[in-house]
Design a protein around this motif. Sequence first.
Motif, PDB file in Angstrom:
ATOM      1  N   UNK A  28      38.404  91.567-157.218  1.00 51.93           N
ATOM      2  CA  UNK A  28      39.482  92.549-157.360  1.00 51.93           C
ATOM      3  C   UNK A  28      40.712  92.200-156.532  1.00 51.93           C
ATOM      4  N   UNK A  29      40.520  91.611-155.362  1.00 44.76           N
ATOM      5  CA  UNK A  29      41.659  91.349-154.478  1.00 44.76           C
ATOM      6  C   UNK A  29      42.159  89.909-154.540  1.00 44.76           C
ATOM      7  N   UNK A  30      41.281  88.971-154.866  1.00 47.20           N
ATOM      8  CA  UNK A  30      41.700  87.564-154.893  1.00 47.20           C
ATOM      9  C   UNK A  30      41.639  86.964-156.292  1.00 47.20           C
ATOM     10  N   UNK A  31      41.180  87.732-157.278  1.00 43.26           N
ATOM     11  CA  UNK A  31      41.164  87.258-158.653  1.00 43.26           C
ATOM     12  C   UNK A  31      40.136  86.185-158.950  1.00 43.26           C
ATOM     13  N   UNK A  32      39.098  86.070-158.106  1.00 47.35           N
ATOM     14  CA  UNK A  32      38.050  85.067-158.341  1.00 47.35           C
ATOM     15  C   UNK A  32      37.121  85.574-159.435  1.00 47.35           C
ATOM     16  N   UNK A  33      36.951  84.780-160.479  1.00 50.27           N
ATOM     17  CA  UNK A  33      36.054  85.133-161.587  1.00 50.27           C
ATOM     18  C   UNK A  33      34.699  84.474-161.330  1.00 50.27           C
ATOM     19  N   UNK A  34      33.695  85.295-161.027  1.00 53.12           N
ATOM     20  CA  UNK A  34      32.390  84.762-160.647  1.00 53.12           C
ATOM     21  C   UNK A  34      31.491  84.449-161.836  1.00 53.12           C
ATOM     22  N   UNK A  35      31.719  85.054-162.983  1.00 51.38           N
ATOM     23  CA  UNK A  35      30.892  84.743-164.144  1.00 51.38           C
ATOM     24  C   UNK A  35      29.417  84.936-163.860  1.00 51.38           C
ATOM     25  N   UNK A  36      28.626  83.893-164.135  1.00 55.02           N
ATOM     26  CA  UNK A  36      27.178  83.973-163.954  1.00 55.02           C
ATOM     27  C   UNK A  36      26.717  83.404-162.621  1.00 55.02           C
ATOM     28  N   UNK A  37      27.633  83.217-161.678  1.00 52.36           N
ATOM     29  CA  UNK A  37      27.239  82.682-160.381  1.00 52.36           C
ATOM     30  C   UNK A  37      26.289  83.636-159.662  1.00 52.36           C
ATOM     31  N   UNK A  53      33.230  79.770-147.110  1.00 53.13           N
ATOM     32  CA  UNK A  53      34.618  79.951-147.557  1.00 53.13           C
ATOM     33  C   UNK A  53      34.774  81.331-148.182  1.00 53.13           C
ATOM     34  N   UNK A  54      33.830  81.707-149.041  1.00 55.51           N
ATOM     35  CA  UNK A  54      33.845  83.048-149.631  1.00 55.51           C
ATOM     36  C   UNK A  54      33.761  84.119-148.543  1.00 55.51           C
ATOM     37  N   UNK A  55      32.838  83.919-147.595  1.00 55.86           N
ATOM     38  CA  UNK A  55      32.615  84.907-146.539  1.00 55.86           C
ATOM     39  C   UNK A  55      33.859  85.073-145.674  1.00 55.86           C
ATOM     40  N   UNK A  56      34.492  83.954-145.331  1.00 57.58           N
ATOM     41  CA  UNK A  56      35.696  84.013-144.500  1.00 57.58           C
ATOM     42  C   UNK A  56      36.810  84.775-145.205  1.00 57.58           C
ATOM     43  N   UNK A  57      37.006  84.489-146.491  1.00 61.04           N
ATOM     44  CA  UNK A  57      38.066  85.148-147.245  1.00 61.04           C
ATOM     45  C   UNK A  57      37.790  86.648-147.387  1.00 61.04           C
ATOM     46  N   UNK A  58      36.572  87.006-147.740  1.00 53.09           N
ATOM     47  CA  UNK A  58      36.222  88.426-147.886  1.00 53.09           C
ATOM     48  C   UNK A  58      36.377  89.165-146.559  1.00 53.09           C
ATOM     49  N   UNK A  85      23.373  94.231-150.928  1.00 54.50           N
ATOM     50  CA  UNK A  85      24.642  94.952-150.913  1.00 54.50           C
ATOM     51  C   UNK A  85      25.781  94.024-150.492  1.00 54.50           C
ATOM     52  N   UNK A  86      25.469  93.080-149.610  1.00 59.04           N
ATOM     53  CA  UNK A  86      26.472  92.094-149.213  1.00 59.04           C
ATOM     54  C   UNK A  86      26.955  91.266-150.379  1.00 59.04           C
ATOM     55  N   UNK A  87      26.029  90.875-151.249  1.00 55.92           N
ATOM     56  CA  UNK A  87      26.402  90.095-152.433  1.00 55.92           C
ATOM     57  C   UNK A  87      27.296  90.911-153.362  1.00 55.92           C
ATOM     58  N   UNK A  88      26.954  92.166-153.552  1.00 57.49           N
ATOM     59  CA  UNK A  88      27.764  93.041-154.397  1.00 57.49           C
ATOM     60  C   UNK A  88      29.168  93.210-153.823  1.00 57.49           C
ATOM     61  N   UNK A  89      29.236  93.404-152.510  1.00 55.71           N
ATOM     62  CA  UNK A  89      30.530  93.615-151.871  1.00 55.71           C
ATOM     63  C   UNK A  89      31.404  92.371-151.950  1.00 55.71           C
ATOM     64  N   UNK A  90      30.820  91.207-151.672  1.00 56.71           N
ATOM     65  CA  UNK A  90      31.606  89.969-151.689  1.00 56.71           C
ATOM     66  C   UNK A  90      32.204  89.719-153.062  1.00 56.71           C
ATOM     67  N   UNK A  91      31.401  89.873-154.106  1.00 53.57           N
ATOM     68  CA  UNK A  91      31.914  89.667-155.458  1.00 53.57           C
ATOM     69  C   UNK A  91      32.985  90.692-155.814  1.00 53.57           C
ATOM     70  N   UNK A  92      32.741  91.915-155.419  1.00 51.60           N
ATOM     71  CA  UNK A  92      33.702  92.978-155.739  1.00 51.60           C
ATOM     72  C   UNK A  92      35.041  92.711-155.056  1.00 51.60           C
ATOM     73  N   UNK A  93      35.000  92.372-153.770  1.00 48.09           N
ATOM     74  CA  UNK A  93      36.229  92.161-153.010  1.00 48.09           C
ATOM     75  C   UNK A  93      37.010  90.954-153.524  1.00 48.09           C
ATOM     76  N   UNK A  94      36.317  89.843-153.718  1.00 47.68           N
ATOM     77  CA  UNK A  94      37.022  88.627-154.123  1.00 47.68           C
ATOM     78  C   UNK A  94      37.492  88.675-155.574  1.00 47.68           C
TER      79      UNK A  94
END
Length: 507
Positions: A373-382, A100-105, A362-371
């Motif tokens: 900043x653009x979708x407002x998902x707060x990842x916290x300590x995930x 779900x995260x991957x599809x959205x990003x 780098x994929x992990x960094x990008x996914x968190x950054x995109x979601x």
Amino acid sequence: MSKNKFTQKGSGSIIVRLKKNSNNQPHFTMLNTINLTKKFLFSTLFISSVAFAQVDVQALSQELPQGASLAFVAKNLSNDQIVADYNPSTFMLPASTQKVFTALASKLVLGDQFQFETSVLTNGTVQNGVLNGDLIVKFTGDPDLTSGQLYNLLAQVKKQNINQINGNLILDTSIFASHDRGIGWIWNDLTMCFNAPPSAANIDGNCFSVNLDANQPVGADVKFNIPSQFPIQVFGSVKVVGSDEAPYCQLDVIVHDNNRYQIKGCMAPQSQPFGLSFAVQDPDAYAAAIVQRQLNRLGIQFNGQVQIPHQPQNGTVLAQHLSKPLPDLLKKMMKKSDNQIADSLFRTVAYHTYNRPASFQLGAMALKRVLSTQAGVKFGHTIVADGSGLSRHNLIDPNTMLQALEYIAKNESTLHLMETFPIAGVDGTISGRGGLIQPPLVKNVLAKTGSLKGVYNLAGFMTNARGEKVAFVQFINGYSTGELENKTKRAPLVNFESKLYNAIYAQ
């Protein structure tokens, strides 16, 4: 007003007197209540009814086997109310709900027009049927590329009057960096096709098949039959054994360099060929061998070296193949839970975000950054380790996944992602999900599944009895019914999901 009395005036009053108890500690005592307004009564009753209406997930969790862990949240998106929750902030293995995260990003970064490109280039010139220079095959991680499509691509080169290459064969796989598998992938699954490496050069899913002929007398060796199109080697010693020994048999595969596979063990006699599929272990060597075979088949002579440089290669484009556009890839990824599409997109998002060769990290960094900043998902300590959910290092809580679902629902008119989710009783990985295939849930639940050993997850949407959209996240980890390994082990899961989602539907 005295310090030990509070008076609310207006349409009614509440008088409270401050007294002391036997321990000489102050406490409040209600003395009188009069003339409460209808508005106050209605508000109190409304709050109570909302609290009472919540689904008792904890009680329903007793349907699950002893030792199973559950984290759950469901939110009515129409009125912005949580209708059920249980441990919603607890980290769990998300398994394939990670997609779900991957599809959205992917939607946010790549867009619907995105297609993977596989191309053939040269840094030389063609004269009298001879290519004086190198032939460059540029791979960019197309997870749907087939050997047939690659052959057609090289056939376009042949049509340009190229019969001989006086140069080297260069495979450009520089779009991805580091390992082609995520951290936390289980070692003894690495030979399985669902764990095939999602590399830049990805041909036929980086998976091949072998047929074992065990129609032999007891004590004889099983014969290995390898289809000629696969440039791999399979050898070993597998014995045919009698019925007394067969229950203790096990087949093991040992991987050697240059895509060589050694199979050991034993098996009972089989009247028909027994098929096994294995993941390619060295995708670059595999791709190089296939390209050389196809050049030979096309009558293009090549006597140079095979090179795989780390730097991207440039040249004149001779031929090009494009994958299906992103919406089609996402639909296959979500409906069939395709791991290679997920992890190819995971690193491709990183490549386009940071404009540099993409590793899983780098994929992990990008996914968190995109979601974030653009979708407002707060990842916290995930913890995000890959795009497919195969990694046992991933740790996500339902509340975080819910944020992604809310964003999808709110922006569905432009994202068109909900149509990629499997539909209960209809298609994808929940077409036969036992607890969801009876009315009113059948065709009404859209959910991405997530399954690993002991993991049964769901993340998606349903429409309740009042026509309101509800988003939900179910994480079940540590699910085990002991030694019972047949389908009846799912009975507790079926009962739990049926009762839970019917209760949510009735909200």
